[in-house]
Design a protein around this motif. Structure first.
Motif, PDB file in Angstrom:
ATOM      1  N   MET A  26      33.431  40.450  35.620  1.00 15.92           N
ATOM      2  CA  MET A  26      34.096  41.655  36.107  1.00 15.92           C
ATOM      3  C   MET A  26      35.540  41.612  35.641  1.00 15.92           C
ATOM      4  N   HIS A  27      35.964  42.678  34.984  1.00 14.83           N
ATOM      5  CA  HIS A  27      37.362  42.853  34.601  1.00 14.83           C
ATOM      6  C   HIS A  27      37.907  43.924  35.531  1.00 14.83           C
ATOM      7  N   GLY A  28      39.060  43.680  36.099  1.00 18.35           N
ATOM      8  CA  GLY A  28      39.595  44.654  37.027  1.00 18.35           C
ATOM      9  C   GLY A  28      41.103  44.704  36.999  1.00 18.35           C
ATOM     10  N   ARG A  29      41.597  45.713  37.660  1.00 24.39           N
ATOM     11  CA  ARG A  29      43.031  45.917  37.829  1.00 24.39           C
ATOM     12  C   ARG A  29      43.207  46.424  39.244  1.00 24.39           C
ATOM     13  N   VAL A  37      37.482  48.944  37.467  1.00 25.90           N
ATOM     14  CA  VAL A  37      36.506  47.875  37.321  1.00 25.90           C
ATOM     15  C   VAL A  37      35.657  48.137  36.086  1.00 25.90           C
ATOM     16  N   ALA A  38      35.398  47.081  35.332  1.00 26.89           N
ATOM     17  CA  ALA A  38      34.459  47.126  34.214  1.00 26.89           C
ATOM     18  C   ALA A  38      33.779  45.761  34.170  1.00 26.89           C
ATOM     19  N   LEU A  77      42.743  41.112  36.459  1.00 26.60           N
ATOM     20  CA  LEU A  77      41.948  39.952  36.799  1.00 26.60           C
ATOM     21  C   LEU A  77      40.608  39.959  36.100  1.00 26.60           C
ATOM     22  N   GLU A  78      40.048  38.776  36.026  1.00 26.09           N
ATOM     23  CA  GLU A  78      38.701  38.594  35.513  1.00 26.09           C
ATOM     24  C   GLU A  78      38.001  37.632  36.455  1.00 26.09           C
TER      25      GLU A  78
END
Length: 97
Positions: A26-29, A37-38, A77-78
């Motif tokens: 999960m990649h997020g901000r 989220v991606a 974040l990841e």
């Protein structure tokens, strides 16, 4: 406190897991302006929706904690998660945006 905020996100990733997956990413901000989220599960399967669940409320909580503890707003974040529940969080100040 960070671990307590990450654990519900990891649990959600585990609950949506497709069969035979080996890793979820999960990649997020997260910050005062919101979250994004991606990410997905691997290996990807064409017959299963492989996106990770968007846990925006939990990401906002994590973003607030990182903002309070580190002064990061927003934070990028990841989260990498394995079927065992083991995870790795990498977070940093999103100074570029």
């Amino acid at each position: 406190m960070v671990d307590q905020a990450v654990r519900p996100i990891v649990e959600a990733m585990l609950s949506y897991m497709p069969g035979s997956w080996t890793e979820a990413v999960m990649h997020g901000r997260a910050g005062r302006s919101g979250t994004s989220v991606a990410g997905g599960y691997s290996p990807r399967r064409s017959d299963w929706h492989s996106r990770v669940p968007g846990r925006h409320e939990e990401l906002m909580t994590l973003g607030k904690i990182l903002g309070q503890e580190r002064g990061w707003d927003p934070a990028s974040l990841e989260i990498r998660c394995r079927p065992s529940g083991e995870y790795r969080l990498v977070a940093f100040h999103d100074a570029v945006t």
